[in-house]
Design a protein around this motif. Structure first.
Motif, short mmCIF file in Angstrom:
data_model
loop_
_atom_site.label_atom_id
_atom_site.label_comp_id
_atom_site.label_asym_id
_atom_site.label_seq_id
_atom_site.Cartn_x
_atom_site.Cartn_y
_atom_site.Cartn_z
N LEU A 181 -3.01 18.65 1.89
CA LEU A 181 -2.45 17.65 0.99
C LEU A 181 -3.56 16.70 0.60
O LEU A 181 -4.19 16.10 1.47
N LYS A 182 -3.80 16.57 -0.68
CA LYS A 182 -4.78 15.60 -1.16
C LYS A 182 -4.04 14.28 -1.39
O LYS A 182 -3.07 14.22 -2.16
N ILE A 183 -4.47 13.23 -0.70
CA ILE A 183 -3.77 11.95 -0.73
C ILE A 183 -4.59 10.91 -1.49
O ILE A 183 -5.77 10.71 -1.20
N PHE A 229 0.85 -1.20 0.00
CA PHE A 229 0.00 0.00 0.00
C PHE A 229 0.89 1.25 0.00
O PHE A 229 1.97 1.27 0.58
N GLY A 230 0.40 2.27 -0.66
CA GLY A 230 1.12 3.54 -0.70
C GLY A 230 0.22 4.69 -1.07
O GLY A 230 -1.00 4.52 -1.20
N VAL A 231 0.80 5.85 -1.25
CA VAL A 231 0.01 7.05 -1.55
C VAL A 231 0.75 7.95 -2.53
O VAL A 231 1.97 7.91 -2.66
N THR A 232 -0.04 8.76 -3.21
CA THR A 232 0.44 9.92 -3.95
C THR A 232 -0.15 11.14 -3.26
O THR A 232 -1.32 11.13 -2.89
N ALA A 233 0.65 12.17 -3.06
CA ALA A 233 0.17 13.38 -2.38
C ALA A 233 0.34 14.59 -3.29
O ALA A 233 1.34 14.71 -4.01
N MET A 234 -0.65 15.46 -3.27
CA MET A 234 -0.63 16.68 -4.06
C MET A 234 -1.07 17.86 -3.21
O MET A 234 -2.15 17.84 -2.63
#
Length: 267
Positions: free
Chosen positions: A153-155, A139-144
């Motif tokens: 931060l939109k994850i 599992f992981g994330v991208t953050a913007m």
């Protein structure tokens, strides 16, 4: 006199977000930091200083920087700070089609290991890496970063796969289509509670013992982000009752579709 080639090299080597502006730079760093980090490119002197919120809201006319350009510039700098933070923490990096994702590594979350999360009330836990159908999922994330309607931060959740070859990391997969098929098949049984639990467990890895995620904009200018996600009440709900408790999500035999190939229920 500042030589562009030397300035570009110094910018690449600087460990904090910084942007080239004419023969100078835009940075969060103090004069003493700039003197040391950019000594090979030339001597710099502070010419302008402006509050961050004012810069984002209005730009900076003295340098001909319009509001949107200023906003985009700061977003790019925060993104660079985020990338540096995740790389320093040792997360597994993967370049998706439109963004970079960071995933729990074998050292951070051993296969089948639960990561505790939740600061108030009962502590809960979720897995961030496990084996299913001959593959290790991570599992992981991208953050913007976003400034509207408020700074946040939109994850976005991500899942990366490797082939289970009896090693902790597994064998990496470079085929984007194959990864897409694995996400559709292995993750199709994950319910909202699984996604929610994994996201909060991942935030625990990001923040550690702190209530904040600390992004370094310079040696003395951290950007503090609350590690707990924003809560809200939805005016609508599902027609089906949600009867699973907090940890039942990990024991749900339909989690990965084929319980005979999934060790998660026994962890």
């Amino acid at each position: 006199m500042i030589e562009d080639r030397l300035l570009d090299r110094a910018l690449e080597d600087f460990g904090y977000p910084c942007a080239k502006q004419g023969a100078g730079i835009i940075t969060f760093a103090e004069q003493s930091e700039v003197d040391v980090a950019f000594a090979s490119a030339g001597r710099f002197k502070l010419k302008y200083e402006i509050p961050l919120l004012e810069f984002i809201d209005n730009g900076f006319s003295a340098l001909g920087i319009e509001r949107q350009v200023a906003s985009n510039l700061v977003i790019a700098m925060v993104k660079k700070a985020w990338l540096s933070f995740c790389r320093e923490k040792g997360f597994v990096e993967y370049q998706y089609s439109n963004a970079v994702g960071f995933h729990a590594s074998a050292a951070q979350a051993p296969t089948g290991h639960r990561i505790p999360w939740g600061k108030q009330g009962d502590r809960r836990s979720s897995m961030l890496r496990n084996v299913a159908k001959g593959h290790i999922w991570q599992f992981g994330v991208t953050a913007m970063p976003h400034f509207w309607p408020f700074w946040h931060l939109k994850i976005k959740s991500r899942v990366l796969f490797s082939v289970d070859n009896n090693t902790a990391e597994g064998l990496g997969i470079d085929d984007a289509r194959r990864l897409h098929r694995l996400r559709r098949s292995i993750c199709k049984g994950w319910r909202n509670k699984q996604w929610h639990g994994r996201m909060l467990a991942f935030l625990e890895l990001l923040s550690g013992e702190s209530a904040y995620i600390r992004l370094a904009l310079s040696a003395n200018a951290p950007l503090l982000i609350e590690a707990a996600p924003m809560l809200f009440t939805s005016p609508v709900s599902t027609a089906l009752p949600d009867v699973l408790d907090a940890d039942e999500e990990e024991a749900d035999i339909s989690t990965l579709g084929r319980p005979d190939n999934d060790n998660e229920a026994d962890a």
